[in-house]
Structures are given as C-alpha cells and as structure tokens.
Write an enzyme that holds these catalytic residues in place. Structure first.
Site, mmCIF file in Angstrom:
data_model
loop_
_atom_site.group_PDB
_atom_site.id
_atom_site.type_symbol
_atom_site.label_atom_id
_atom_site.label_comp_id
_atom_site.label_asym_id
_atom_site.label_seq_id
_atom_site.Cartn_x
_atom_site.Cartn_y
_atom_site.Cartn_z
ATOM 1 N N GLY A 212 28.312 -70.630 44.277
ATOM 2 C CA GLY A 212 28.022 -69.454 43.274
ATOM 3 C C GLY A 212 28.109 -68.071 44.187
ATOM 4 N N ASN A 213 27.890 -67.034 43.342
ATOM 5 C CA ASN A 213 27.509 -65.824 44.023
ATOM 6 C C ASN A 213 26.434 -64.966 43.487
ATOM 7 O OD1 ASN A 213 28.727 -64.039 41.619
ATOM 8 N ND2 ASN A 213 30.582 -65.381 42.238
ATOM 9 N N HIS A 214 26.133 -63.514 43.848
ATOM 10 C CA HIS A 214 24.906 -63.299 43.498
ATOM 11 C C HIS A 214 25.243 -62.282 42.467
ATOM 12 C CE1 HIS A 214 22.456 -64.498 46.649
ATOM 13 N NE2 HIS A 214 23.389 -64.123 47.588
ATOM 14 N N SER A 215 26.357 -62.429 41.617
ATOM 15 C CA SER A 215 26.493 -61.481 40.549
ATOM 16 C C SER A 215 25.445 -61.822 39.247
ATOM 17 C CB SER A 215 27.815 -61.680 39.753
ATOM 18 O OG SER A 215 27.994 -61.132 38.567
ATOM 19 N N ALA A 280 32.686 -61.997 38.484
ATOM 20 C CA ALA A 280 32.854 -62.361 39.620
ATOM 21 C C ALA A 280 33.075 -63.580 39.757
ATOM 22 C CB ALA A 280 31.491 -62.012 40.523
#
Ligand code: CTP
Length: 403
Positions: A212-215, A280
C-alpha cells in the site's frame, strides 16, 4: 444538507412591524447551518430588541456607526461587516429603506453595509398594500433588481393596518427556502456529474498482507466536498481510507485494489462530465496472490510484481466530451514530468504537487499545487489547507469547462 450550511448570513432589519418575525428568521437560518449576524436600523429596535437577536444569533447586534463603551467610542466597521457576509438579507425591507438603497443613501449602518457588501443581496419587502403598489415603490423594486439584488416577493394577506392585500413579508421559513432554492439554481456545477478517485490502493500479497502507500484520501475527499458544494453529483471511488463524507450529492464507492478502482472508474466514466483522478494508485501488484498466509522462512523472500493498469491513461484513451484531470506527485523535474504525463495520458489538466515543497504531499493537512492545462499554461497556488486547495482546483475546472 442546506446550501446555507457553514455560510455567513448578514440579516438587515428595518423598521416594519414584520420585524417581530425576524427572531424566527434568525432561528431558521441557524437551523439550516448558517452563521448569522444582525444589523438593524435604529428605529427597527422599536419592533424587536437587539437582546433577542443577539441571544438567538450568538453575535452582537449593530445598529449605529459607533458605540460608547465606558470612555471609548468603538466604530462599527460597516465595510468589514459587508465583506464578512456570504449573503446579505434585508428583511423586512421597508419602502423607506428600499428607496434609500436605490439611491445610494447611507445615513445608517445598515445602508452603509449594504453599499459595501460584495455578496449577493436578498430583500423581502414589507409594507401596507397601497405603499407596495405605489409607483415610487415599484420604481425602487425594479431598480434594486436591476442592480442584481434578488427580491423575495411580499405575499397577500391581512396587514397590520387591518387591510387585506399584497405587502406582507414572506414567512421566515419561506424566506430561507426561497434563498436556498435561488442559491442552488445558480450553483456553477449544478447538473454536472463528476467522477473522482481518491486514497491509496492495497494490492494483496496473501490473505493478510498487502502493498500500500501513505495516501490518506484527504485531498480527494476535500475535492468531492468542494464539487458537491457547487452542485455537482459526485461519484467518489475511494481506496481504503478513514475519511468520512456526508453530502447528499456524493456517492461513495469503496474499492481496495487498483483493479477494483479501474473497474469502478470505467463503470461511471461514460456518464460523467468531469473526471478527477487524485488516487495514489499502486503502480505494481504481486503477480501471484498466495491463497494461504505466507509462512516465515529463514531464506529471503521474493515477490514478483506486475504492473497495474493505468486508470488515468485508460480513460484518456477513450474520453470523448469528458474533462479529464490527473494528479502528479513529483520529487524532481516536476514541471517537465507533469507536462509529460498530461500529454501521454491525454489530459485536459494536471495538478502537480512537488515533494520538494514543504507542507505538500500525502500525510499533511496542507498542499501546494500548480495546475497545468492542455495548452501547458501553468498556474501556481500558495501553500494552503487541503480544503482550500480543493476549492481552488474545482474553481479552476469550473472556469475551464465554461470557457
Ligand atoms: N494513476 C492511475 N492509475 C495508475 C497509476 C496512476 O490512474 N495505475 C493516476 C493517478 O491517480 C494520478 C496520475 O495517474 O492522477 C499520476 O500518477 P503517478 O503515479 O504520478 O504517475 P505515473 O504515470 O504512475 O508515473 P510515475 O509513477 O512514474 O511518476
């Protein structure tokens, strides 16, 4: 939700018997979510007390240009009051005040504030029937409307004089309903449909792990809200996010992976006028998803990744009338990279955030953007809260789709 939610309403009260109804009017505005300040003519205080109105509005009521407080004289700044308001509503508006407004007379605070106000002004006439149909009143009503003010027509019924006819001020709830309807009918995105992607995507590795990512989704949710506040119906396709949104015009569609987001975006794209892709999206996903939880081993673990489908580019390839907006989050050669994406993905505009700008990007409440359009014209904005940035983005889109 009322279109008056969070709006600042300046209520101007003049000296007519209908002024007694303004206590209810203040309550009705507050019920619809507005903040209310009251300015009254000095003689209006004979019909309704400032104490009642300040208690209900939870704001001081002004009626004179200055006030004596102990030894000091405090100036009531009519320009500030006029600029504070999102909407000014003069109710009841007497024949006397209407005539003065028409001619730019400003011998009291209410009139000076009216002349200073830049916001839309509504007025609700109230007077006896013969006064209402007098040619001079008619002239005032026509002139005020020709200046762009909006009249909330008087109704017919029994008047304070005992006569029956036209001239009664509209009822407080009807005044609020009239204003809400008028504002709604003038919203620049009314009747438009907008597709929006927001937040991160999660790409499964096994049943319990993902890439995943930090969005946070904050930017996309703020855009959804800003667009809906201008009347658009929004289809908000969100990856996993804690953000909440409650707006009758926003339909939230929750997805998890880039593939889910791709499918949802393609489901709605044909029906929308504008698509804004702020999500994102993961660029890669595990090539094979393990059906069982991957067990720990002593040796290193390799996960082969495959590219995800580029949703934005796929929409750019099929777009017809839709105005397509992408986002670019860059760390270097920002403008060049963003312009490259704009061309490559066949966009109408791209919103660039540079990670070199302090306060911009994922985990913050602020953002600093540059919007680049199809002709490669750049417009840079200051560092602002994401809520303000969202309004800037939507306002730019409104300008471009109406150009
Ligand atoms: N985007 C998308 N689908 C993807 C990847 C990105 O729709 N699979 C969209 C994003 O929502 C954003 C824009 O494409 O509007 C730019 O994303 P970005 O990751 O910056 O661009 P890429 O083309 O992936 O290029 P790079 O990661 O190399 O900068």
């Amino acid at each position: 939700m009322s279109v008056l939610q969070g709006k600042k309403v300046l209520l101007g009260i003049t000296a007519g018997i209908a002024a007694y109804k303004t206590a209810t009017l203040v309550r009705s505005f507050i019920k619809s979510g507005a903040e209310v300040k009251v300015v009254m003519t000095p003689t209006a205080k004979d019909f309704v007390t400032p104490l009642t109105l300040s208690t209900l509005s939870k704001n001081p009521v002004n009626s004179t240009f200055y006030e004596k407080e102990e030894e000091n004289e405090l100036w009531n700044n009519h320009v500030e009051l006029g600029l504070w308001a999102d909407y000014m509503v003069i109710a009841p508006a007497t024949a006397n005040t209407l005539s003065k407004m028409t001619n730019g007379v400003c011998n009291n605070l209410l009139l000076a504030t009216y002349l200073s106000a830049k916001c839309p002004v509504y007025f609700a006439p109230a007077m006896d029937l013969d006064m209402y149909i007098h040619p001079s009143t008619k002239k005032s009503l026509d002139a005020l409307q020709s200046y762009g003010n909006v009249m909330i027509p008087a109704t017919s019924g029994e008047l304070a004089s005992g006569l029956v006819g036209e001239g009664r001020m509209a009822e407080p709830e009807d005044i609020v309903a009239f204003i809400e309807k008028d504002i709604t009918s003038k919203l620049p995105l009314r009747g438009k449909k907008i597709l929006l992607t927001a937040g991160p995507t999660y790409e499964a590795i096994d049943p319990v792990r993902f890439i995943g990512n930090h969005s946070s989704g904050k930017m996309g949710f703020a855009i959804a809200n800003a667009a809906a506040n201008l009347g658009a119906e929004v289809f908000l396709i969100s990856g996993p996010s804690n953000q909440q949104i409650k707006h009758p015009l926003v339909h939230r569609i929750d997805v998890v992976s880039a593939d889910d987001m791709y499918d949802a975006a393609h489901t709605y794209f044909n029906t929308v006028d504008v698509a804004i892709l702020s999500a994102a999206v993961a660029d890669y996903k595990p090539k094979n998803v393990a059906h069982q939880k991957i067990k720990k081993k002593d040796s290193s673990l390799q996960i082969e990744l495959a590219p995800t489908k580029d949703i934005l580019a796929s929409l750019g390839a099929i777009k017809e009338k839709q105005f397509l907006v992408g986002f670019a989050l860059e760390t270097n050669n920002e403008l060049e990279n963003a312009k490259g994406k704009l061309k490559r993905k066949n966009l109408d505009a791209i919103v660039l955030n540079s990670l070199q700008d302090k306060g911009a990007g994922f985990a913050t409440d602020t953002n600093k953007i540059t919007i680049i359009d199809k002709d490669l014209t750049e417009k840079s904005f200051e560092l602002k809260t994401k809520v303000e940035v969202a309004k800037d983005i939507i306002n730019e889109i409104v300008k471009k789709i109406n150009a």
